[in-house]
Design a protein around this motif. Structure first.
Motif, mmCIF file in Angstrom:
data_model
loop_
_atom_site.group_PDB
_atom_site.id
_atom_site.type_symbol
_atom_site.label_atom_id
_atom_site.label_comp_id
_atom_site.label_asym_id
_atom_site.label_seq_id
_atom_site.Cartn_x
_atom_site.Cartn_y
_atom_site.Cartn_z
ATOM 1 N N HIS A 65 0.838 -1.193 0.000
ATOM 2 C CA HIS A 65 0.000 0.000 0.000
ATOM 3 C C HIS A 65 0.879 1.251 0.000
ATOM 4 O O HIS A 65 1.859 1.327 0.734
ATOM 5 N N PHE A 66 0.484 2.215 -0.821
ATOM 6 C CA PHE A 66 1.165 3.500 -0.919
ATOM 7 C C PHE A 66 0.186 4.588 -0.520
ATOM 8 O O PHE A 66 -0.914 4.668 -1.071
ATOM 9 N N ASP A 87 13.404 -9.566 4.205
ATOM 10 C CA ASP A 87 12.548 -9.363 5.377
ATOM 11 C C ASP A 87 11.621 -8.166 5.227
ATOM 12 O O ASP A 87 10.462 -8.222 5.596
ATOM 13 N N ASP A 88 12.150 -7.074 4.701
ATOM 14 C CA ASP A 88 11.336 -5.866 4.586
ATOM 15 C C ASP A 88 11.426 -5.232 3.197
ATOM 16 O O ASP A 88 11.200 -4.044 3.024
ATOM 17 N N VAL A 89 11.756 -6.041 2.190
ATOM 18 C CA VAL A 89 11.887 -5.543 0.820
ATOM 19 C C VAL A 89 11.059 -6.413 -0.121
ATOM 20 O O VAL A 89 11.050 -7.641 0.005
ATOM 21 N N VAL A 90 10.370 -5.747 -1.053
ATOM 22 C CA VAL A 90 9.551 -6.445 -2.049
ATOM 23 C C VAL A 90 9.904 -5.913 -3.435
ATOM 24 O O VAL A 90 10.430 -4.809 -3.579
ATOM 25 N N ARG A 91 9.595 -6.728 -4.464
ATOM 26 C CA ARG A 91 9.736 -6.302 -5.855
ATOM 27 C C ARG A 91 8.338 -6.091 -6.417
ATOM 28 O O ARG A 91 7.514 -7.018 -6.411
ATOM 29 N N LEU A 92 8.066 -4.862 -6.887
ATOM 30 C CA LEU A 92 6.741 -4.567 -7.437
ATOM 31 C C LEU A 92 6.455 -5.438 -8.656
ATOM 32 O O LEU A 92 7.341 -5.699 -9.465
ATOM 33 N N GLY A 93 5.192 -5.842 -8.777
ATOM 34 C CA GLY A 93 4.790 -6.745 -9.850
ATOM 35 C C GLY A 93 3.919 -6.115 -10.914
ATOM 36 O O GLY A 93 3.492 -6.791 -11.846
ATOM 37 N N GLN A 153 5.213 -3.488 8.085
ATOM 38 C CA GLN A 153 3.906 -4.105 8.313
ATOM 39 C C GLN A 153 3.218 -3.399 9.466
ATOM 40 O O GLN A 153 3.848 -3.112 10.485
ATOM 41 N N ASP A 154 1.922 -3.155 9.279
ATOM 42 C CA ASP A 154 1.156 -2.561 10.372
ATOM 43 C C ASP A 154 0.615 -3.675 11.268
ATOM 44 O O ASP A 154 0.868 -4.866 11.031
ATOM 45 N N ARG A 155 -0.141 -3.305 12.278
ATOM 46 C CA ARG A 155 -0.670 -4.292 13.243
ATOM 47 C C ARG A 155 -1.589 -5.315 12.585
ATOM 48 O O ARG A 155 -1.752 -6.420 13.084
ATOM 49 N N ASP A 156 -2.207 -4.931 11.467
ATOM 50 C CA ASP A 156 -3.118 -5.841 10.759
ATOM 51 C C ASP A 156 -2.410 -6.689 9.710
ATOM 52 O O ASP A 156 -3.060 -7.422 8.965
ATOM 53 N N GLY A 157 -1.079 -6.566 9.627
ATOM 54 C CA GLY A 157 -0.314 -7.364 8.682
ATOM 55 C C GLY A 157 -0.234 -6.773 7.276
ATOM 56 O O GLY A 157 0.311 -7.402 6.377
ATOM 57 N N ARG A 158 -0.769 -5.569 7.083
ATOM 58 C CA ARG A 158 -0.694 -4.918 5.769
ATOM 59 C C ARG A 158 0.704 -4.342 5.565
ATOM 60 O O ARG A 158 1.309 -3.818 6.499
ATOM 61 N N HIS A 159 1.171 -4.427 4.327
ATOM 62 C CA HIS A 159 2.490 -3.908 3.962
ATOM 63 C C HIS A 159 2.347 -2.482 3.411
ATOM 64 O O HIS A 159 1.587 -2.256 2.470
ATOM 65 N N TRP A 160 3.121 -1.553 4.001
ATOM 66 C CA TRP A 160 3.100 -0.157 3.575
ATOM 67 C C TRP A 160 4.467 0.223 3.032
ATOM 68 O O TRP A 160 5.494 -0.046 3.662
ATOM 69 N N ALA A 161 4.493 0.842 1.866
ATOM 70 C CA ALA A 161 5.751 1.276 1.265
ATOM 71 C C ALA A 161 6.361 2.395 2.101
ATOM 72 O O ALA A 161 5.656 3.309 2.523
ATOM 73 N N THR A 162 7.668 2.298 2.337
ATOM 74 C CA THR A 162 8.354 3.357 3.072
ATOM 75 C C THR A 162 9.402 4.051 2.215
ATOM 76 O O THR A 162 9.642 5.240 2.385
ATOM 77 N N GLU A 163 10.059 3.328 1.301
ATOM 78 C CA GLU A 163 11.047 3.950 0.418
ATOM 79 C C GLU A 163 11.368 3.033 -0.754
ATOM 80 O O GLU A 163 11.223 1.823 -0.679
ATOM 81 N N GLN A 164 11.832 3.662 -1.824
ATOM 82 C CA GLN A 164 12.310 2.912 -2.979
ATOM 83 C C GLN A 164 13.767 2.552 -2.711
ATOM 84 O O GLN A 164 14.576 3.430 -2.393
#
Length: 157
Positions: A7-8, A32-38, A57-68
């Motif tokens: 999520h952005f 651990d904290d890095v993803v590749r956009l698809g 990750q927030d408390r609900d397990g959602r992934h939020w982008a922090t930096e490129q």
């Protein structure tokens, strides 16, 4: 590993743009904290398909982008076909126009927008010629969501 949604948060640049506050893109975890956009974004600026993004990750397990973390070399171009133009607002016809150049993308009918995913090895000058011709001839308007030096060099060369 399974794909995740990243999520952005989208800051408003005007009263009605972007038309959403959050955009979610598919991504593949690579650390651990890095993803590749698809996929290419419709609204997020400065990122492209294949980019490495740091997430939290927030408390609900959602992934939020922090930096490129790393740019993929791909470009994201957003195209809005005019309903009154020759394409009659068809985002599919926009995608079809760029397919011969190896450019893919996705359309979102709700917003009348196509997000083009331009590979680094595409003929960037040819893609730009089609973009400019379409804008000049009243087919569409476009925006450079994420481009690099090669794209800029092709524009000036």
């Amino acid at each position: 590993m399974d794909s995740v949604k990243v999520h952005f948060d989208l800051p408003r640049t005007s009263e009605d743009w972007p038309p959403v506050e959050i955009e979610s893109l598919w991504a593949q975890p690579v650390g651990d904290d890095v993803v590749r956009l698809g996929n290419a974004p419709w609204f997020v600026r400065g990122v492209a398909n294949g980019d490495l993004i740091r997430v939290r990750q927030d408390r609900d397990g959602r992934h939020w982008a922090t930096e490129q973390v790393e740019w993929s070399g791909r470009c994201t171009i957003r195209v809005v076909p005019f309903g009154s133009g020759p394409l009659r607002g068809s985002v599919q016809r926009v995608l079809d126009a760029f397919e011969p150049f190896g450019v893919t993308g996705e359309g979102i009918r709700r917003f009348g927008l196509a997000a083009l995913d331009v590979p680094a090895d595409a003929d960037l000058a040819a893609v730009q010629r089609v973009l400019r011709a379409g804008a000049r001839d009243g087919w569409w308007d476009y925006d450079e969501g994420c481009v690099g030096d090669d794209w800029l060099a092709a524009a000036s060369g």
